[in-house]
Write an enzyme that holds these catalytic residues in place. Structure first.
Site, mmCIF file in Angstrom:
data_model
loop_
_atom_site.group_PDB
_atom_site.id
_atom_site.type_symbol
_atom_site.label_atom_id
_atom_site.label_comp_id
_atom_site.label_asym_id
_atom_site.label_seq_id
_atom_site.Cartn_x
_atom_site.Cartn_y
_atom_site.Cartn_z
ATOM 1 N N ALA A 1 -6.072 18.616 14.526
ATOM 2 C CA ALA A 1 -7.028 19.135 15.505
ATOM 3 C C ALA A 1 -6.484 18.773 16.874
ATOM 4 O O ALA A 1 -5.726 17.805 17.016
ATOM 5 C CB ALA A 1 -8.386 18.498 15.278
ATOM 6 N N GLY B 1 -6.190 17.789 10.775
ATOM 7 C CA GLY B 1 -6.758 19.124 10.552
ATOM 8 C C GLY B 1 -5.754 20.104 9.961
ATOM 9 O O GLY B 1 -6.148 21.079 9.310
ATOM 10 N N GLU C 1 -5.844 19.381 6.370
ATOM 11 C CA GLU C 1 -7.170 19.826 5.909
ATOM 12 C C GLU C 1 -7.207 21.348 5.774
ATOM 13 O O GLU C 1 -7.808 21.879 4.839
ATOM 14 C CB GLU C 1 -8.247 19.331 6.882
ATOM 15 C CG GLU C 1 -8.436 17.816 6.772
ATOM 16 C CD GLU C 1 -9.388 17.264 7.822
ATOM 17 O OE1 GLU C 1 -9.090 17.452 9.031
ATOM 18 O OE2 GLU C 1 -10.395 16.663 7.468
ATOM 19 N N GLU D 1 -6.083 10.179 10.946
ATOM 20 C CA GLU D 1 -7.235 10.060 11.856
ATOM 21 C C GLU D 1 -7.610 8.615 12.186
ATOM 22 O O GLU D 1 -8.045 8.329 13.296
ATOM 23 C CB GLU D 1 -8.454 10.790 11.263
ATOM 24 C CG GLU D 1 -8.404 12.303 11.413
ATOM 25 C CD GLU D 1 -7.636 13.011 10.310
ATOM 26 O OE1 GLU D 1 -6.939 12.340 9.520
ATOM 27 O OE2 GLU D 1 -7.721 14.252 10.237
HETATM 28 N N1 COA Z 1 -3.382 17.577 19.423
HETATM 29 C C1 COA Z 1 -2.975 17.934 20.644
HETATM 30 N N2 COA Z 1 -1.684 18.008 21.001
HETATM 31 C C2 COA Z 1 -0.768 17.688 20.081
HETATM 32 C C3 COA Z 1 -1.127 17.306 18.766
HETATM 33 C C4 COA Z 1 -2.507 17.256 18.457
HETATM 34 N N3 COA Z 1 -2.945 16.937 17.242
HETATM 35 N N4 COA Z 1 -0.005 17.043 18.072
HETATM 36 C C5 COA Z 1 1.014 17.267 18.908
HETATM 37 N N5 COA Z 1 0.569 17.655 20.118
HETATM 38 C C6 COA Z 1 1.334 17.998 21.312
HETATM 39 C C7 COA Z 1 1.870 16.764 22.032
HETATM 40 O O1 COA Z 1 0.865 16.200 22.859
HETATM 41 C C8 COA Z 1 3.017 17.344 22.790
HETATM 42 O O2 COA Z 1 2.506 18.033 23.906
HETATM 43 P P1 COA Z 1 3.197 17.855 25.370
HETATM 44 O O3 COA Z 1 4.621 18.320 25.191
HETATM 45 O O4 COA Z 1 2.389 18.726 26.257
HETATM 46 O O5 COA Z 1 3.111 16.396 25.681
HETATM 47 C C9 COA Z 1 3.572 18.395 21.831
HETATM 48 O O6 COA Z 1 2.500 18.716 20.949
HETATM 49 C C10 COA Z 1 4.759 17.902 21.021
HETATM 50 O O7 COA Z 1 4.370 16.740 20.310
HETATM 51 P P2 COA Z 1 5.197 15.352 20.376
HETATM 52 O O8 COA Z 1 4.255 14.244 20.049
HETATM 53 O O9 COA Z 1 5.929 15.246 21.668
HETATM 54 O O10 COA Z 1 6.247 15.578 19.200
HETATM 55 P P3 COA Z 1 6.982 14.459 18.334
HETATM 56 O O11 COA Z 1 8.051 15.150 17.584
HETATM 57 O O12 COA Z 1 7.363 13.299 19.199
HETATM 58 O O13 COA Z 1 5.864 13.928 17.286
HETATM 59 C C11 COA Z 1 4.034 14.161 15.712
HETATM 60 C C12 COA Z 1 5.338 14.787 16.308
HETATM 61 C C13 COA Z 1 3.418 15.201 14.804
HETATM 62 C C14 COA Z 1 4.386 12.894 14.908
HETATM 63 C C15 COA Z 1 3.096 13.803 16.889
HETATM 64 O O14 COA Z 1 2.949 14.935 17.725
HETATM 65 C C16 COA Z 1 1.718 13.361 16.460
HETATM 66 O O15 COA Z 1 1.555 12.235 15.996
HETATM 67 N N6 COA Z 1 0.683 14.225 16.634
HETATM 68 C C17 COA Z 1 -0.665 13.894 16.357
HETATM 69 C C18 COA Z 1 -0.933 13.867 14.880
HETATM 70 C C19 COA Z 1 -2.360 13.484 14.595
HETATM 71 O O16 COA Z 1 -2.787 12.373 14.824
HETATM 72 N N7 COA Z 1 -3.128 14.435 14.061
HETATM 73 C C20 COA Z 1 -4.483 14.215 13.679
HETATM 74 C C21 COA Z 1 -5.389 14.718 14.727
HETATM 75 S S1 COA Z 1 -7.077 14.486 14.235
#
Ligand code: COA
Length: 258
Positions: free
Chosen positions: A64, A110, A113, A133
């Site tokens: 999400a 999400g 999910e 989460e």
């Molecule tokens: N919501 C909003 N933005 C998100 C996102 C999310 N769930 N997941 C990734 N993004 C965005 C990042 O903020 C970043 O945006 P920016 O370039 O404007 O800063 C872009 O997507 C790229 O992500 P980034 O974190 O730089 O890539 P990465 O390769 O370093 O890491 C992940 C990849 C998937 C490990 C990491 O993005 C992450 O942990 N995301 C969140 C996962 C999460 O907790 N999901 C559950 C949500 S309830």
């Protein structure tokens, strides 16, 4: 549609979530577009199977959209989960058209999910799945606590959710979370191959089967009773007449989908 792409070829539709710079994170607008897209495709009787995937090579859906709910109150949090479940996650699970998730990379929060709401999943070798989460101080709110336990068992779901660990595609396959693991460049064709097999069968019978299988997981509903009712209902369909006639005439059935 700003956040999703829909492509139809023969009788298979592919929905691609298209926010690659945000790793296809599900914001409110994307959830609404997905609802509308799924509804339109489900109403189109020429569509026999739907595949959902993410754009880019990195992510199916990274969760999400955290930026949208970071300042939410208790009430807003509850509403976010309730609306999302109704619009997308329960909606997909209960769709009468088969939905297959082609998990092409990160499927987190999400994103996992959403994949779990689909009728089944195929993953590419680079896919990583998890419900992280609790690292944000929240729990899965789009059905993750329920569907993960249904798919992989309670103990594994407990561990995955508590540790917020990601599992790779092979582990997901061993757990029964995904049915197949293929190379990323083969993922869509492989999944389309399964969708084509589905498309050859009676869409009316398949819709009844989805409903009966889902009934097993609904509180207060006797799945065996739903099966009996849906089995009986099939006898009144044109598909049943065609399927049985074709068998007896030793030819391939050409189902009217009625
Ligand atoms: N919501 C909003 N933005 C998100 C996102 C999310 N769930 N997941 C990734 N993004 C965005 C990042 O903020 C970043 O945006 P920016 O370039 O404007 O800063 C872009 O997507 C790229 O992500 P980034 O974190 O730089 O890539 P990465 O390769 O370093 O890491 C992940 C990849 C998937 C490990 C990491 O993005 C992450 O942990 N995301 C969140 C996962 C999460 O907790 N999901 C559950 C949500 S309830």
């Amino acid at each position: 549609m700003e956040n999703i792409l829909i492509e139809k070829q023969d009788n298979i539709a592919v929905i691609t979530i298209n926010r690659p710079t945000k790793l296809n994170a599900l914001n409110k607008a994307t959830i609404q577009e997905l609802h509308d897209g799924f509804k339109t495709l489900n109403d189109d009787k020429s569509v026999k199977a739907i595949i959902i995937t993410g754009s880019g090579e990195k992510a199916f859906v990274a969760g999400a959209d955290i930026s949208e709910f970071a300042n939410f109150s208790v009430e807003e949090g509850g509403k976010l989960a309730a609306q999302g479940q109704e619009l997308l996650f329960d909606f997909v699970q209960n769709l009468s058209t088969p939905v297959i998730a082609a998990v092409n990379g990160f499927a987190l929060g999400g994103g996992l999910e959403l994949a779990m709401s689909c009728h089944f999943r195929v993953a590419s070798t680079n896919a990583k799945m998890g419900l992280p989460e609790v690292t944000l101080g929240v729990i899965p709110g789009y059905g993750g606590t329920q569907r993960l336990a249904q798919l992989v068992g309670k103990g594994r779901a407990m561990e995955l959710i508590m540790t917020a660990s990601m599992i790779d595609a092979e582990t997901a396959k061993n757990y029964g979370l995904v049915n197949h693991v293929v190379l990323q460049e083969e993922l869509l064709d492989f999944t389309k191959g399964i969708a084509s097999k589905i498309a050859n069968n009676s869409s009316v019978a398949i819709a009844k089967a989805i409903q009966a299988i889902n009934a097993n997981f609904e509180d207060g509903i006797n799945g065996f009773a739903v099966e009996i009712e849906n089995f009986g209902a099939c006898f009144g369909t044109e598909d049943f007449k065609e399927g049985t006639t074709a068998f007896l005439e030793k030819r391939k059935a050409n189902f009217p989908g009625k």
